[in-house]
Scaffold this motif. Structure first.
Motif, mmCIF file in Angstrom:
data_model
loop_
_atom_site.group_PDB
_atom_site.id
_atom_site.type_symbol
_atom_site.label_atom_id
_atom_site.label_comp_id
_atom_site.label_asym_id
_atom_site.label_seq_id
_atom_site.Cartn_x
_atom_site.Cartn_y
_atom_site.Cartn_z
ATOM 1 N N ASP A 1 -43.981 11.292 -30.032
ATOM 2 C CA ASP A 1 -45.315 11.707 -30.470
ATOM 3 C C ASP A 1 -45.319 13.159 -30.925
ATOM 4 O OD1 ASP A 1 -45.809 9.227 -29.507
ATOM 5 O OD2 ASP A 1 -47.357 9.802 -28.072
ATOM 6 N N MET A 2 -44.719 14.017 -30.119
ATOM 7 C CA MET A 2 -44.702 15.434 -30.434
ATOM 8 C C MET A 2 -43.903 15.708 -31.699
ATOM 9 S SD MET A 2 -45.832 18.388 -29.576
ATOM 10 C CE MET A 2 -46.338 18.205 -27.851
ATOM 11 N N ALA A 3 -42.746 15.060 -31.829
ATOM 12 C CA ALA A 3 -41.907 15.273 -33.009
ATOM 13 C C ALA A 3 -42.609 14.817 -34.281
ATOM 14 C CB ALA A 3 -40.579 14.539 -32.846
ATOM 15 N N MET A 4 -43.259 13.664 -34.214
ATOM 16 C CA MET A 4 -43.984 13.163 -35.379
ATOM 17 C C MET A 4 -45.122 14.093 -35.768
ATOM 18 S SD MET A 4 -44.287 8.990 -35.095
ATOM 19 C CE MET A 4 -45.627 9.000 -36.296
ATOM 20 N N THR A 5 -45.839 14.577 -34.773
ATOM 21 C CA THR A 5 -46.963 15.464 -35.044
ATOM 22 C C THR A 5 -46.503 16.754 -35.703
ATOM 23 O OG1 THR A 5 -48.230 14.566 -33.175
ATOM 24 C CG2 THR A 5 -48.859 16.743 -33.986
ATOM 25 N N ILE A 6 -45.448 17.341 -35.174
ATOM 26 C CA ILE A 6 -44.918 18.588 -35.743
ATOM 27 C C ILE A 6 -44.464 18.369 -37.188
ATOM 28 C CG2 ILE A 6 -43.039 20.267 -35.600
ATOM 29 C CD1 ILE A 6 -43.178 19.962 -32.553
#
Length: 238
Positions: A77-82
């Motif tokens: 989730d965090m990687a996609m958001t960034i």
């Protein structure tokens, strides 16, 4: 919400999306432009993603490795958001596509919208309504007619559609907002009004055209004027 047509960036949460629907997803996106950025995120060492792994080369999707750093926490989730934010600021992209059923992406969607981008979501019906409704358009990938290209739910009976109070209210409120003194409103204006208030796609109800859905509900009067313009009214007001 109208979808901007042009360059599209596709971001796939492989942990929370069915790989067998990728053909359907890409086919739908082709209606809005060219998918220049295609990325799928997940822990590719996990056998659960074998279905997605076999699709990567065939569809020119770039795999982004995310190890499970902490049990119970999703680094994807965090990687996609960034990466979405990076693309938004550094690339000429008109529409973002988020493939996931995870409601944690809701803040990302609202931020993309605030920057003037369109967001198309794909996910299963378990996806939380805030995430679904935040998207410019959201298409469900489960409850399909078959396991081929089509991911449209089986066409519902008119009695089921009439019991869908949310759907009926959407049309009634839109008609009331757009109708003339005689109670008739252009179907195009009604559809646009609905799209401006929620994520709505007629395909989620098993139909290709809005007019067919309206007729199937059975609570609205439909007629064609001026050769091609379709207008609609609420039978309660007749």
């Amino acid at each position: 919400m109208d979808i901007l047509k042009g360059q599209i960036a596709l971001f796939i949460d492989a942990d929370n999306a069915p790989s067998k629907k990728i053909d359907f997803i890409l086919s739908e996106l082709a209606n809005y432009g060219i998918v220049n950025i295609r990325r799928a995120y997940g822990n590719w060492t996990n056998s659960r993603l074998d279905g997605w792994a076999s699709m990567l080369h065939e569809h020119a999707i770039q795999p982004i490795q995310q190890f499970d750093l902490v049990k119970g926490k999703n680094a994807t989730d965090m990687a996609m958001t960034i990466d979405c934010m990076d693309v938004m600021y550094s690339k000429k992209v008109d529409t973002f596509c988020i493939v996931s059923s995870d409601c944690d992406f809701t803040p990302l969607v609202t931020r993309l919208l605030s920057e003037g981008k369109s967001v198309i979501g794909f996910g299963e019906r378990k996806a939380a309504s805030p995430f679904v409704n935040a998207c410019s358009r959201f298409l469900f990938l489960d409850q399909s007619i078959n396991d081929g290209l089509s991911s449209v739910p089986i066409i519902r009976r008119d009695s089921e559609l009439r019991r869908d109070t949310k759907l009926v209210s959407l049309f009634r409120n839109a008609i009331e907002s757009r109708c003339d003194d005689d109670g008739w409103a252009p179907l195009m204006d009604v559809t646009r009004h609905i799209n401006n208030h929620t994520s709505f796609d007629v395909k989620n109800y098993g139909f290709k055209k809005v007019v067919d859905l309206v007729k199937a509900i059975g609570l609205f009067e439909v007629k064609t004027v001026k050769g091609s313009q379709v207008i609609i009214s609420d039978k309660r007001k007749q």
